[in-house]
Write a protein that holds these residues in place. Structure first.
Motif, PDB file in Angstrom:
ATOM      1  N   ILE A 288      77.086  18.005   5.349  1.00 32.72           N
ATOM      2  CA  ILE A 288      76.444  19.095   4.898  1.00 32.72           C
ATOM      3  C   ILE A 288      77.143  19.795   3.949  1.00 32.72           C
ATOM      4  O   ILE A 288      76.808  19.825   2.667  1.00 32.72           O
ATOM      5  N   ALA A 289      78.583  19.823   3.977  1.00 32.04           N
ATOM      6  CA  ALA A 289      79.328  20.615   3.081  1.00 32.04           C
ATOM      7  C   ALA A 289      79.552  19.563   1.896  1.00 32.04           C
ATOM      8  O   ALA A 289      79.428  20.155   0.753  1.00 32.04           O
ATOM      9  N   LEU A 290      79.611  18.392   2.093  1.00 27.28           N
ATOM     10  CA  LEU A 290      79.725  17.290   0.931  1.00 27.28           C
ATOM     11  C   LEU A 290      78.554  17.613   0.175  1.00 27.28           C
ATOM     12  O   LEU A 290      78.635  17.441  -1.168  1.00 27.28           O
ATOM     13  N   MET A 291      77.293  17.244   0.766  1.00 21.29           N
ATOM     14  CA  MET A 291      76.116  17.407  -0.021  1.00 21.29           C
ATOM     15  C   MET A 291      75.943  18.601  -1.053  1.00 21.29           C
ATOM     16  O   MET A 291      75.486  18.381  -2.091  1.00 21.29           O
ATOM     17  N   ILE A 409      94.094  18.615  -0.544  1.00 24.01           N
ATOM     18  CA  ILE A 409      92.958  18.504  -0.002  1.00 24.01           C
ATOM     19  C   ILE A 409      91.962  19.442  -0.266  1.00 24.01           C
ATOM     20  O   ILE A 409      91.610  20.510   0.738  1.00 24.01           O
ATOM     21  N   ASP A 410      91.454  19.533  -1.489  1.00 27.56           N
ATOM     22  CA  ASP A 410      90.820  21.100  -1.876  1.00 27.56           C
ATOM     23  C   ASP A 410      89.227  20.616  -1.999  1.00 27.56           C
ATOM     24  O   ASP A 410      88.669  21.659  -2.493  1.00 27.56           O
ATOM     25  N   LYS A 411      88.940  19.577  -1.765  1.00 27.74           N
ATOM     26  CA  LYS A 411      87.328  19.249  -1.937  1.00 27.74           C
ATOM     27  C   LYS A 411      86.973  18.175  -0.509  1.00 27.74           C
ATOM     28  O   LYS A 411      87.839  17.647   0.074  1.00 27.74           O
ATOM     29  N   TRP A 412      85.779  18.495  -0.397  1.00 28.63           N
ATOM     30  CA  TRP A 412      85.160  17.650   0.881  1.00 28.63           C
ATOM     31  C   TRP A 412      85.261  16.370   0.809  1.00 28.63           C
ATOM     32  O   TRP A 412      85.504  15.380   1.556  1.00 28.63           O
TER      33      TRP A 412
END
Length: 451
Positions: A288-291, A409-412
């Motif tokens: 969900i966070a990635l979307m 790692i600053d992005k999903w």
């Protein structure tokens, strides 16, 4: 999945003294050019005579039980008496063992596949296996297809996954996809299904699948999630649903425009937040966070948009790059979603273990933050840097590769790729990142400052 510092290799319960391990390793090296064991040597030489074979132990063909530490010493050359290339010798022996099925037992093949996979994870051995590709791939696939024992099948899928990441062939996806789907659909073992789900995702990501083929596989994974595993005869099996969610997330990171895919998937993932399995909940939440993250893209140089099209985080944009534009709505009932995420970030029920509660709190605090502010990735900090007066922002989660290189790692999408690579390569991820271009392309790195 969320502990980036965890040990990559499971330790065996059986230990061997350092001196004995050195003698055993030297004996293995001295047999480098010998032929593989004949069937006549079979049971006594392929099993531990004292008990049941564990998936976490590797047994060599002379009947000696090796602890993971022993194999690691061969791989790392820590013993002064070991040849520098002892692992190459062992790899060569295992390749011969895997290819020559007629002269090996089921247990012997499982052992060789496990050690083969272990070496490929720990070392970047493309030059050592490339010349055997035409024989190795069919042999590994045969061990999967026959599905003789769970141990051999799972070891073969693990070997196949490490092989795909190492060899980076643009044709391997077409070769393995039908077989891996068959195992997901028909295997009796949950562990086999989980391994095959992850293996199919790696094959699509690294093996040459087109974007359309990736989207088809994602739809296949979504059916597993929507049916709680029933579509692959694994109803209410949490590990199977978790694997499908994780593999879906990996492939989603590679899709440029996720709008249509998001519309189909968001309801299923929100539903899975109510699962009784913490692994399912976290994997669904990360997707969900990635979307939400992918629903915002940088403003183009010649693009004019109204303020309504700019994310409410735009005041932070000067610190973190170009303005991010909201391209579409991910979920129309966002207030309800945020409420559910708040509950998961603060869950206190005693029916959940203390460890799971801690993991849920940490994960869903980040997921909720990103749903509300999609430009904020995992571990985003709003604390102020006393020296600059600016918020710390993202990038608190880092993976050290060597003295001068670390992955922030600053992005999903980075986190989901990292998790997939750590599942496939375990503790060998830094080595592959350093030497394997297929791996390093997946995640950008930053140079560490030296004092």
């Amino acid at each position: 999945m969320h502990d980036l510092r965890r040990q990559a290799l499971l330790e065996s319960g059986k230990t061997v003294s350092r001196k004995a391990r050195s003698r055993q390793a030297s004996a293995v090296s001295s047999k480098a050019n010998s032929k593989v064991n004949s069937p006549a040597q079979s049971r006594a030489t392929s099993r531990n005579p004292s008990g049941q074979v564990s998936d976490d132990e590797d047994y060599l063909s002379d009947g000696t039980a090796w602890s993971t530490n022993s194999i690691d010493e061969i791989l790392n050359g820590e013993d002064v008496d070991l040849p520098v290339d002892a692992w190459k010798t062992e790899l060569s022996n295992r390749i011969e063992h895997i290819i020559d099925r007629k002269r090996t037992s089921t247990d012997g093949r499982a052992e060789s596949l496990n050690i083969f996979a272990h070496i490929l994870m720990a070392k970047y051995a493309k030059d050592d296996i490339e010349s055997h590709e035409s024989e190795l791939l069919p042999a590994i696939m045969r061990s999967i297809k026959t599905d003789t024992t769970e141990r051999e099948t799972v070891a073969a899928i693990k070997a196949l996954t490490a092989f795909i990441v190492t060899i980076e062939s643009g044709d391997v996806y077409d070769d393995v996809t039908d077989l891996l789907k068959r195992m997901i659909n028909n295997a009796d073992s949950v562990k086999t299904k989980v391994s095959a789900i992850h293996g199919l995702g790696i094959a699509a990501f690294f093996g040459g699948a087109s974007e359309e083929e990736m989207e088809n596989i994602m739809s296949y994974y979504l059916e597993i999630v929507e049916s709680d595993g029933l579509s692959v005869e694994a109803h209410d099996e949490g590990p199977v649903v978790t694997a499908a969610l994780e593999a879906w997330g990996l492939l989603a990171t590679e899709i440029d425009d996720l709008e249509e895919t998001t519309e189909a998937a968001i309801e299923a993932f929100v539903d899975q937040l109510d699962s009784s399995d913490a692994g399912v909940q976290i994997a669904a939440g990360e997707n969900i966070a990635l979307m939400y993250e992918k629903s915002h893209t940088p403003q183009e140089d010649d693009e004019e948009v109204s303020d309504g099209g700019i994310d409410s985080d735009s005041d932070e944009a000067p610190l973190h790059g170009p303005r991010m534009i909201k391209r579409y709505t991910v979920y129309r009932r966002q207030d309800q979603l945020l409420h559910k995420l708040d509950d998961l970030a603060t869950v206190s029920t005693r029916s959940i273990s203390k460890k799971d509660r801690k993991t849920l709190h940490s994960s869903f605090a980040d997921i909720r933050n990103s749903v509300e502010r999609p430009t904020r990735g995992p571990k985003y900090s709003t604390a102020l840097d006393q020296e600059t007066g600016r918020v710390y922002g993202g990038g608190r989660m880092k993976v050290k590769i060597n003295r001068s290189v670390e992955v922030r790692i600053d992005k999903w999408w980075k986190l989901l790729r990292l998790n997939a690579l750590r599942r496939a390569l375990q503790g060998g991820f830094p080595t592959h990142y350093d030497e394997n271009e297929a791996v390093s392309r997946c995640l950008p790195f930053s140079m560490s400052s030296r004092r």
